[in-house]
Design a protein around this motif. Structure first.
Motif, PDB file in Angstrom:
ATOM      1  N   SER A  48      -5.382 -11.433 -10.468  1.00  0.00           N
ATOM      2  CA  SER A  48      -6.450 -10.536 -10.904  1.00  0.00           C
ATOM      3  C   SER A  48      -6.988  -9.663  -9.769  1.00  0.00           C
ATOM      4  O   SER A  48      -7.790  -8.761 -10.007  1.00  0.00           O
ATOM      5  CB  SER A  48      -7.601 -11.349 -11.508  1.00  0.00           C
ATOM      6  OG  SER A  48      -8.111 -12.252 -10.532  1.00  0.00           O
ATOM      7  N   ASN A  49      -6.554  -9.899  -8.534  1.00  0.00           N
ATOM      8  CA  ASN A  49      -7.023  -9.132  -7.382  1.00  0.00           C
ATOM      9  C   ASN A  49      -6.687  -7.651  -7.566  1.00  0.00           C
ATOM     10  O   ASN A  49      -5.577  -7.301  -7.972  1.00  0.00           O
ATOM     11  CB  ASN A  49      -6.378  -9.672  -6.100  1.00  0.00           C
ATOM     12  CG  ASN A  49      -6.941  -9.059  -4.857  1.00  0.00           C
ATOM     13  OD1 ASN A  49      -6.808  -7.861  -4.625  1.00  0.00           O
ATOM     14  ND2 ASN A  49      -7.558  -9.880  -4.033  1.00  0.00           N
ATOM     15  N   VAL A  50      -7.631  -6.784  -7.256  1.00  0.00           N
ATOM     16  CA  VAL A  50      -7.464  -5.330  -7.418  1.00  0.00           C
ATOM     17  C   VAL A  50      -6.245  -4.812  -6.653  1.00  0.00           C
ATOM     18  O   VAL A  50      -5.531  -3.932  -7.136  1.00  0.00           O
ATOM     19  CB  VAL A  50      -8.749  -4.602  -6.939  1.00  0.00           C
ATOM     20  CG1 VAL A  50      -8.555  -3.106  -6.919  1.00  0.00           C
ATOM     21  CG2 VAL A  50      -9.914  -4.968  -7.818  1.00  0.00           C
ATOM     22  N   ALA A  51      -5.963  -5.363  -5.481  1.00  0.00           N
ATOM     23  CA  ALA A  51      -4.832  -4.902  -4.673  1.00  0.00           C
ATOM     24  C   ALA A  51      -3.493  -5.121  -5.374  1.00  0.00           C
ATOM     25  O   ALA A  51      -2.534  -4.387  -5.139  1.00  0.00           O
ATOM     26  CB  ALA A  51      -4.824  -5.609  -3.314  1.00  0.00           C
ATOM     27  N   LEU A  52      -3.427  -6.117  -6.245  1.00  0.00           N
ATOM     28  CA  LEU A  52      -2.168  -6.420  -6.938  1.00  0.00           C
ATOM     29  C   LEU A  52      -1.996  -5.669  -8.252  1.00  0.00           C
ATOM     30  O   LEU A  52      -0.918  -5.708  -8.844  1.00  0.00           O
ATOM     31  CB  LEU A  52      -2.069  -7.929  -7.210  1.00  0.00           C
ATOM     32  CG  LEU A  52      -2.066  -8.847  -5.994  1.00  0.00           C
ATOM     33  CD1 LEU A  52      -1.918 -10.301  -6.433  1.00  0.00           C
ATOM     34  CD2 LEU A  52      -0.992  -8.467  -5.016  1.00  0.00           C
ATOM     35  N   ARG A  53      -3.032  -4.969  -8.663  1.00  0.00           N
ATOM     36  CA  ARG A  53      -2.975  -4.244  -9.928  1.00  0.00           C
ATOM     37  C   ARG A  53      -1.837  -3.217  -9.897  1.00  0.00           C
ATOM     38  O   ARG A  53      -1.759  -2.389  -9.012  1.00  0.00           O
ATOM     39  CB  ARG A  53      -4.302  -3.545 -10.184  1.00  0.00           C
ATOM     40  CG  ARG A  53      -4.469  -3.111 -11.627  1.00  0.00           C
ATOM     41  CD  ARG A  53      -5.850  -2.591 -11.904  1.00  0.00           C
ATOM     42  NE  ARG A  53      -6.821  -3.692 -11.792  1.00  0.00           N
ATOM     43  CZ  ARG A  53      -8.083  -3.534 -11.426  1.00  0.00           C
ATOM     44  NH1 ARG A  53      -8.545  -2.352 -11.141  1.00  0.00           N
ATOM     45  NH2 ARG A  53      -8.887  -4.568 -11.359  1.00  0.00           N
ATOM     46  N   GLY A  54      -0.941  -3.318 -10.870  1.00  0.00           N
ATOM     47  CA  GLY A  54       0.172  -2.377 -10.979  1.00  0.00           C
ATOM     48  C   GLY A  54       1.336  -2.685 -10.057  1.00  0.00           C
ATOM     49  O   GLY A  54       2.322  -1.963 -10.035  1.00  0.00           O
ATOM     50  N   LEU A  55       1.259  -3.773  -9.296  1.00  0.00           N
ATOM     51  CA  LEU A  55       2.334  -4.142  -8.372  1.00  0.00           C
ATOM     52  C   LEU A  55       3.254  -5.156  -9.039  1.00  0.00           C
ATOM     53  O   LEU A  55       2.810  -6.205  -9.492  1.00  0.00           O
ATOM     54  CB  LEU A  55       1.755  -4.736  -7.080  1.00  0.00           C
ATOM     55  CG  LEU A  55       2.762  -5.192  -6.036  1.00  0.00           C
ATOM     56  CD1 LEU A  55       3.537  -4.001  -5.476  1.00  0.00           C
ATOM     57  CD2 LEU A  55       2.057  -5.941  -4.914  1.00  0.00           C
ATOM     58  N   ALA A  56       4.540  -4.830  -9.106  1.00  0.00           N
ATOM     59  CA  ALA A  56       5.517  -5.740  -9.699  1.00  0.00           C
ATOM     60  C   ALA A  56       6.061  -6.659  -8.608  1.00  0.00           C
ATOM     61  O   ALA A  56       6.675  -6.190  -7.647  1.00  0.00           O
ATOM     62  CB  ALA A  56       6.649  -4.946 -10.341  1.00  0.00           C
ATOM     63  N   LYS A 105       0.489  -0.545  -0.456  1.00  0.00           N
ATOM     64  CA  LYS A 105       0.192   0.071  -1.753  1.00  0.00           C
ATOM     65  C   LYS A 105      -0.958   1.060  -1.598  1.00  0.00           C
ATOM     66  O   LYS A 105      -2.047   0.706  -1.174  1.00  0.00           O
ATOM     67  CB  LYS A 105      -0.186  -1.018  -2.760  1.00  0.00           C
ATOM     68  CG  LYS A 105      -0.447  -0.511  -4.150  1.00  0.00           C
ATOM     69  CD  LYS A 105      -0.677  -1.685  -5.085  1.00  0.00           C
ATOM     70  CE  LYS A 105      -1.059  -1.185  -6.448  1.00  0.00           C
ATOM     71  NZ  LYS A 105      -2.486  -1.243  -6.677  1.00  0.00           N
ATOM     72  N   THR A 106      -0.678   2.318  -1.928  1.00  0.00           N
ATOM     73  CA  THR A 106      -1.673   3.377  -1.883  1.00  0.00           C
ATOM     74  C   THR A 106      -1.723   4.015  -3.269  1.00  0.00           C
ATOM     75  O   THR A 106      -0.794   4.712  -3.665  1.00  0.00           O
ATOM     76  CB  THR A 106      -1.288   4.444  -0.832  1.00  0.00           C
ATOM     77  OG1 THR A 106      -1.015   3.797   0.400  1.00  0.00           O
ATOM     78  CG2 THR A 106      -2.390   5.457  -0.649  1.00  0.00           C
ATOM     79  N   GLY A 107      -2.795   3.731  -3.997  1.00  0.00           N
ATOM     80  CA  GLY A 107      -2.885   4.242  -5.364  1.00  0.00           C
ATOM     81  C   GLY A 107      -1.746   3.692  -6.196  1.00  0.00           C
ATOM     82  O   GLY A 107      -1.595   2.485  -6.330  1.00  0.00           O
ATOM     83  N   THR A 108      -0.892   4.579  -6.707  1.00  0.00           N
ATOM     84  CA  THR A 108       0.256   4.144  -7.503  1.00  0.00           C
ATOM     85  C   THR A 108       1.539   4.112  -6.691  1.00  0.00           C
ATOM     86  O   THR A 108       2.583   3.708  -7.188  1.00  0.00           O
ATOM     87  CB  THR A 108       0.455   5.084  -8.716  1.00  0.00           C
ATOM     88  OG1 THR A 108       0.634   6.421  -8.240  1.00  0.00           O
ATOM     89  CG2 THR A 108      -0.733   5.022  -9.656  1.00  0.00           C
ATOM     90  N   ARG A 109       1.468   4.537  -5.425  1.00  0.00           N
ATOM     91  CA  ARG A 109       2.660   4.549  -4.559  1.00  0.00           C
ATOM     92  C   ARG A 109       2.800   3.212  -3.834  1.00  0.00           C
ATOM     93  O   ARG A 109       1.824   2.662  -3.342  1.00  0.00           O
ATOM     94  CB  ARG A 109       2.579   5.685  -3.552  1.00  0.00           C
ATOM     95  CG  ARG A 109       2.582   7.054  -4.236  1.00  0.00           C
ATOM     96  CD  ARG A 109       2.397   8.191  -3.281  1.00  0.00           C
ATOM     97  NE  ARG A 109       3.299   8.102  -2.155  1.00  0.00           N
ATOM     98  CZ  ARG A 109       3.089   8.687  -0.997  1.00  0.00           C
ATOM     99  NH1 ARG A 109       2.005   9.396  -0.801  1.00  0.00           N
ATOM    100  NH2 ARG A 109       3.954   8.583  -0.008  1.00  0.00           N
ATOM    101  N   VAL A 110       4.038   2.716  -3.776  1.00  0.00           N
ATOM    102  CA  VAL A 110       4.308   1.429  -3.141  1.00  0.00           C
ATOM    103  C   VAL A 110       5.489   1.573  -2.189  1.00  0.00           C
ATOM    104  O   VAL A 110       6.505   2.179  -2.526  1.00  0.00           O
ATOM    105  CB  VAL A 110       4.633   0.345  -4.202  1.00  0.00           C
ATOM    106  CG1 VAL A 110       5.035  -0.962  -3.539  1.00  0.00           C
ATOM    107  CG2 VAL A 110       3.454   0.131  -5.132  1.00  0.00           C
TER     108      VAL A 110
END
Length: 167
Positions: A40-48, A116-121
């Protein structure tokens, strides 16, 4: 509580609280108890994450672009070798002439170093050929031309020790 006895406000001891938290985390890591970043950590949001991959630590870093190391090479992280306690503390990031790019989330997992910067990984997979150098105040990732510098925002030496142990 000592804080109450000494009549100290929260803002007067906040840095000390964070330092104690980081030292506790470092002690746990050295005892073999790796931290886990909750999904649930914000940093992991959207990270596969890959199969079996576990996020162990995340923090905000300043990202900088540098042309070279100016003789400050840092301590190379050697694949499958333990970090030598305190080895990065004598090295400082080569910040002279570095261009500030912005901020990013640095996530250390069981398999990769992820930026991770925004949507870029962007990620560096932990392997024999991985080029990662650690300093008391950050990390350096060499590129074909130039260097990416990741400066820890905490300002604490224990952050480099935590990162060194996890890498």
């Amino acid at each position: 509580k000592i804080q109450k006895f000494l009549a100290l406000r929260d803002d007067q001891i906040e840095k000390t609280k964070w330092d104690v938290h980081r030292l506790r985390t470092l002690t746990e890591i050295r005892a073999g108890n790796l931290p886990v970043v909750p999904p649930s950590n914000v940093a992991l949001r959207g990270l596969a994450l890959e199969d079996g991959e576990i996020a162990h630590y995340s923090m905000t870093v300043d990202v900088l672009d540098a042309s070279g190391t100016r003789g400050s090479d840092g301590v190379q992280v050697t694949w499958n070798q333990p970090y030598v306690e305190g080895s990065a503390l004598a090295c400082a990031l080569p910040l002279e002439g570095a261009k500030d790019i912005g901020e990013s989330n640095l996530i250390l997992t069981s398999q990769r170093l992820v930026l991770k910067t925004g949507t870029r990984v962007a990620a560096v997979k932990f392997a024999r050929e991985a080029q990662i150098f650690i300093y008391s105040d950050g990390l350096r990732l060499p590129r074909t031309v130039g260097q990416t510098l990741l400066r820890f925002r905490s300002g604490s030496d224990s952050t480099a020790e935590i990162v060194g142990e996890l890498l």
